[in-house]
Design an enzyme around this catalytic site. Structure first.
Site, short mmCIF file in Angstrom:
data_model
loop_
_atom_site.label_atom_id
_atom_site.label_comp_id
_atom_site.label_asym_id
_atom_site.label_seq_id
_atom_site.Cartn_x
_atom_site.Cartn_y
_atom_site.Cartn_z
N ARG A 241 0.84 -1.18 0.00
CA ARG A 241 0.00 0.00 0.00
C ARG A 241 0.88 1.23 0.00
O ARG A 241 1.97 1.23 0.60
CB ARG A 241 -0.86 0.06 1.27
CG ARG A 241 -2.13 -0.71 1.22
CD ARG A 241 -3.14 -0.12 0.23
NE ARG A 241 -4.35 -0.93 0.18
CZ ARG A 241 -4.54 -1.94 -0.67
NH1 ARG A 241 -3.60 -2.28 -1.53
NH2 ARG A 241 -5.68 -2.62 -0.67
N GLU A 270 -2.15 8.05 -4.04
CA GLU A 270 -2.43 7.67 -5.42
C GLU A 270 -3.87 8.02 -5.81
O GLU A 270 -4.75 8.00 -4.93
CB GLU A 270 -2.14 6.17 -5.64
CG GLU A 270 -3.01 5.23 -4.83
CD GLU A 270 -2.62 3.77 -4.98
OE1 GLU A 270 -1.44 3.42 -4.80
OE2 GLU A 270 -3.52 2.97 -5.27
N HIS A 288 -0.88 0.58 -9.66
CA HIS A 288 -1.64 -0.30 -8.76
C HIS A 288 -2.34 -1.42 -9.55
O HIS A 288 -3.57 -1.55 -9.53
CB HIS A 288 -2.67 0.51 -7.95
CG HIS A 288 -3.09 -0.18 -6.69
ND1 HIS A 288 -3.42 0.50 -5.53
CD2 HIS A 288 -3.24 -1.50 -6.40
CE1 HIS A 288 -3.77 -0.37 -4.59
NE2 HIS A 288 -3.66 -1.60 -5.11
C1 DGY Z 1 -5.84 -5.40 -3.04
O1 DGY Z 1 -6.52 -6.37 -3.33
O2 DGY Z 1 -5.72 -4.99 -1.89
C2 DGY Z 1 -5.16 -4.71 -4.17
O3 DGY Z 1 -4.25 -3.80 -3.73
C3 DGY Z 1 -6.19 -4.09 -5.09
O4 DGY Z 1 -6.65 -2.92 -4.54
#
Ligand code: DGY
Length: 337
Positions: A241, A270, A288
């Site tokens: 993240r 982001e 992402h």
């Molecule tokens: C998740 O599944 O957490 C990925 O980062 C997609 O947002």
């Protein structure tokens, strides 16, 4: 005839998934994929029993209090840092996520990013596309080996372990890791994994991959001091993240070549990207997409829908992947709350 419960699907999703939801619910969708701010989200949640969300929609105590009829929020993501889970639990709101279905796909991508950083793939491609390649030379875009190197992993959950398997079994890497709790010997042994302090993992890794969940504790877990403790030849990859890595500190470290390279799929704030990261050549940047294969995104959407249908549809079922199962116990598992 009984009325179907109303649910919100906050972002565009596969039409087939929407159709499936419409069998059970009165669905308010956002197939135009228009970005909603907080007040628009609160408005669209009015009267909804459930919501199908992505990580872009924030559900906090204020949003819950503005929508006391809400019973279930189902994230199409394994991460759920967009949702205040304790606030949901306190109000009897079920939270679900989409673990497992994206593990291997995300691990593939993490490995690809790490290799791209180590072998300077994006950087050299930009050079070629810019028409700057005029001759071969012995030290052009020399990077660092992945095979046989030391892979460091921060966060050894499902995805961390899948990355570890690729490194150890596929590339003969040595593995060091740090995790909130040490893994069982039965998992460590086949990987030859060494459990180290976080500080030692930073020091020893040739290629460090971040797979921690985001929380107040992991905010800026990788900052200037941690980056400074890494080998100058090391690479850093973040598929977890934004906010776990201090992007400003990383941009500066890359500009000063304090580490060799980085690869980032997630960013603080982001889709904005720290301008310093856009200026340095030794970082691979992707928007992402670690879980973005056709099959996996569909599986994530299906699982989020299954959770919502089991929680609020008819016949009632047991949601496959609850984050706060204690809410289900309080509901009586299959009884309407
Ligand atoms: C998740 O599944 O957490 C990925 O980062 C997609 O947002």
């Amino acid at each position: 005839m009984t009325m179907k419960p109303s649910v919100l699907v906050a972002r565009a999703v596969y039409p087939g998934v929407l159709e499936r939801l419409r069998v059970h619910f009165d669905v308010d969708d956002n197939q135009a994929d228009a970005p909603w701010d907080k007040s628009e989200l609160a408005r669209r949640l009015q009267g909804k029993a459930g919501a199908f969300l992505t990580t872009g929609e924030r559900i906090d105590a204020q949003m819950l209090d503005a929508n006391p009829q809400l019973r279930a929020v189902c994230n199409m993501a394994v991460g759920y840092n967009n949702i205040d889970v304790p606030a949901c639990t306190a109000r009897g709101v079920l939270v679900t996520n989409t673990p497992d279905v994206l593990t291997e796909t995300t691990a593939d991508f993490a490995f690809a990013l790490m290799m791209a950083a180590a072998r300077r793939i994006a950087e050299s491609e930009h050079y070629l596309r810019a028409g700057r390649w005029t001759r071969w030379s012995y030290d052009m875009f020399t990077g660092s080996d992945v095979h046989g190197a030391t892979l460091g992993i921060l966060g050894m959950g499902r995805i961390g372990q899948a990355i570890a398997r690729r490194g150890v079994h596929g590339f003969g890497m040595k593995l060091v890791y740090h995790n909130r709790s040490r893994l069982d010997a039965a998992i460590e042994a086949p990987l030859g994994a060494r459990y180290l302090s976080k500080e030692a993992v930073f020091r020893e890794a040739d290629h460090l991959v971040i797979v921690l969940p985001y929380s107040a504790e992991s905010h800026h877990a990788v900052g200037a001091a941690e980056i400074a403790s890494m080998k100058p030849t090391a690479t850093l990859t973040n598929v977890a993240r934004g906010g776990i890595v201090d992007d400003a500190a990383l941009a500066q470290a890359l500009a000063e070549c304090r580490i060799a390279a980085a690869a980032l799929d997630v960013f603080e704030g982001e889709p904005q990207v720290h301008p310093g990261l856009l200026q340095v050549p030794n970082v691979v940047l992707t928007p992402h997409i670690a879980s973005a294969t056709v099959a996996t995104r569909r599986a994530m959407a299906d699982l989020a829908a299954e959770n919502l249908i089991a929680a609020l549809g008819e016949p009632r079922g047991v949601p496959p992947t609850p984050v706060n199962p204690e809410v289900l116990a309080a509901w009586g598992a299959v009884a309407r709350p």
